[in-house]
Scaffold this motif. Structure first.
Motif, short mmCIF file in Angstrom:
data_model
loop_
_atom_site.label_atom_id
_atom_site.label_comp_id
_atom_site.label_asym_id
_atom_site.label_seq_id
_atom_site.Cartn_x
_atom_site.Cartn_y
_atom_site.Cartn_z
N THR A 52 6.80 25.63 19.03
CA THR A 52 8.00 25.64 19.87
C THR A 52 8.94 24.28 19.39
OG1 THR A 52 6.84 24.66 21.71
CG2 THR A 52 6.79 27.02 21.78
N TRP A 53 10.04 24.35 20.10
CA TRP A 53 11.11 22.95 19.86
C TRP A 53 10.10 21.67 20.53
CZ3 TRP A 53 13.03 20.36 24.54
CH2 TRP A 53 13.79 19.47 24.13
N SER A 54 9.47 21.80 21.70
CA SER A 54 8.83 20.56 22.02
C SER A 54 7.65 20.37 21.30
CB SER A 54 8.45 21.05 23.74
OG SER A 54 7.54 21.85 23.78
N GLY A 55 6.85 21.35 20.77
CA GLY A 55 5.90 21.19 19.86
C GLY A 55 4.41 21.35 20.76
N SER A 56 5.08 21.72 22.11
CA SER A 56 3.68 22.00 22.87
C SER A 56 2.92 23.69 22.59
CB SER A 56 4.26 21.87 24.40
OG SER A 56 5.20 22.70 24.78
N GLY A 57 3.94 24.25 22.24
CA GLY A 57 3.39 25.65 22.09
C GLY A 57 3.03 25.94 20.66
N LEU A 58 1.87 26.77 20.29
CA LEU A 58 1.56 26.82 18.86
C LEU A 58 1.05 28.18 18.74
CD1 LEU A 58 -0.34 23.28 18.12
CD2 LEU A 58 1.89 23.88 17.29
N TYR A 59 1.24 28.74 17.37
CA TYR A 59 0.64 30.19 17.34
C TYR A 59 0.39 30.39 15.86
CZ TYR A 59 -0.67 34.76 18.39
OH TYR A 59 -1.13 36.28 18.34
N TYR A 60 -0.93 30.91 15.45
CA TYR A 60 -1.38 31.15 14.25
C TYR A 60 -1.71 32.71 13.67
CZ TYR A 60 -1.80 25.92 14.13
OH TYR A 60 -1.28 24.50 14.32
N LYS A 61 -1.47 32.96 12.63
CA LYS A 61 -2.08 34.12 12.13
C LYS A 61 -3.61 33.65 12.01
CE LYS A 61 -2.56 36.86 7.95
NZ LYS A 61 -2.19 38.05 8.37
N ASP A 62 -4.31 34.88 12.66
CA ASP A 62 -5.76 34.94 12.52
C ASP A 62 -6.77 34.14 11.62
OD1 ASP A 62 -6.44 37.71 14.97
OD2 ASP A 62 -5.86 35.61 15.51
N SER A 63 -6.09 34.84 10.28
CA SER A 63 -6.91 34.48 9.11
C SER A 63 -6.66 32.82 8.60
CB SER A 63 -6.46 35.35 8.05
OG SER A 63 -5.27 35.07 7.61
N VAL A 64 -5.62 32.19 9.28
CA VAL A 64 -5.56 30.63 8.89
C VAL A 64 -6.00 29.66 10.11
CG1 VAL A 64 -3.59 31.56 7.47
CG2 VAL A 64 -3.31 30.45 9.67
N LYS A 65 -6.37 30.38 11.39
CA LYS A 65 -6.71 29.46 12.56
C LYS A 65 -7.98 28.61 11.85
CE LYS A 65 -5.23 32.35 16.34
NZ LYS A 65 -5.69 33.42 17.25
N GLY A 66 -8.01 27.42 12.20
CA GLY A 66 -9.11 26.41 12.07
C GLY A 66 -8.84 25.80 10.46
N ARG A 67 -7.89 26.25 9.93
CA ARG A 67 -7.53 25.86 8.46
C ARG A 67 -6.38 25.27 8.19
NH1 ARG A 67 -7.35 29.24 4.23
NH2 ARG A 67 -6.97 30.92 5.41
N PHE A 68 -5.20 25.81 9.00
CA PHE A 68 -3.74 25.47 8.82
C PHE A 68 -3.46 24.71 10.00
CE2 PHE A 68 -2.23 28.63 5.52
CZ PHE A 68 -3.14 28.66 4.58
N THR A 69 -2.59 23.91 10.04
CA THR A 69 -2.13 23.11 11.19
C THR A 69 -0.49 23.11 11.03
OG1 THR A 69 -4.00 21.81 11.80
CG2 THR A 69 -1.99 21.04 12.51
N ILE A 70 0.32 23.28 11.77
CA ILE A 70 1.82 23.14 11.86
C ILE A 70 2.14 22.06 12.78
CG2 ILE A 70 2.04 25.05 13.71
CD1 ILE A 70 4.77 25.77 12.41
N SER A 71 3.05 21.32 12.47
CA SER A 71 3.45 20.27 13.09
C SER A 71 5.17 19.93 12.85
CB SER A 71 2.58 19.15 12.89
OG SER A 71 2.59 18.41 11.72
N ARG A 72 5.54 19.12 13.73
CA ARG A 72 7.05 18.61 13.46
C ARG A 72 7.46 17.31 13.83
NH1 ARG A 72 10.14 23.17 16.99
NH2 ARG A 72 11.70 22.24 15.98
N ALA A 73 8.18 16.84 13.27
CA ALA A 73 8.59 15.41 13.37
C ALA A 73 10.15 15.72 13.45
CB ALA A 73 8.53 14.61 12.29
N ASN A 74 10.68 15.94 14.87
CA ASN A 74 12.17 16.19 15.24
C ASN A 74 12.99 14.97 14.79
OD1 ASN A 74 11.02 18.59 16.15
ND2 ASN A 74 11.27 17.84 18.42
#
Length: 121
Positions: A52-74
């Motif tokens: 999300t815009w604030s970074g507080s909401g995250l959602y992942y495809k099941d097969s990448v959970k625990g392996r991939f991390t999304i983040s942002r530097a606004n």
């Protein structure tokens, strides 16, 4: 027009890591949700991760959970995808997108050109 440019793709062996970056030409990361999608040859583009815009909401495809991390530097108009424990089935062109928080391509208004990720076995 908003421009998104991905970088950081490459060739790695199974079990390796890559960090993808997506830089925006404007301050859209302060106003839009961001997502990552991928597309393998002959297949439809599929959702990978979103933030999300604030970074507080995250959602992942099941097969990448625990392996991939999304983040942002606004402040830098940049979104990242850290990919660990890569598998051959992760091989695809990876795209970043800006729009509304969701898991389908139609949620997003702006797209990058893609960066190739190849994972060898």
């Amino acid at each position: 027009q908003v421009q998104l440019v991905e970088s950081g793709g490459g060739l790695v062996q199974a079990g390796g890591s890559l960090r993808l970056s997506c830089a925006a030409s404007e301050r859209i990361i302060n106003n839009y949700a961001m997502g990552w999608f991928r597309q393998a040859p002959g297949k439809e583009r599929e959702f990978v991760a979103a933030i999300t815009w604030s970074g507080s909401g995250l959602y992942y495809k099941d097969s990448v959970k625990g392996r991939f991390t999304i983040s942002r530097a606004n402040a830098k108009n940049t979104v990242y995808l850290q990919m660990n424990s890569l598998k051959p089935e992760d091989t695809a062109v990876y795209y970043c997108a800006a729009g509304s928080f969701g898991v389908v391509t139609s949620n997003y208004n702006y797209w990058g050109q893609g960066t190739q990720v190849t994972v060898s076995s």
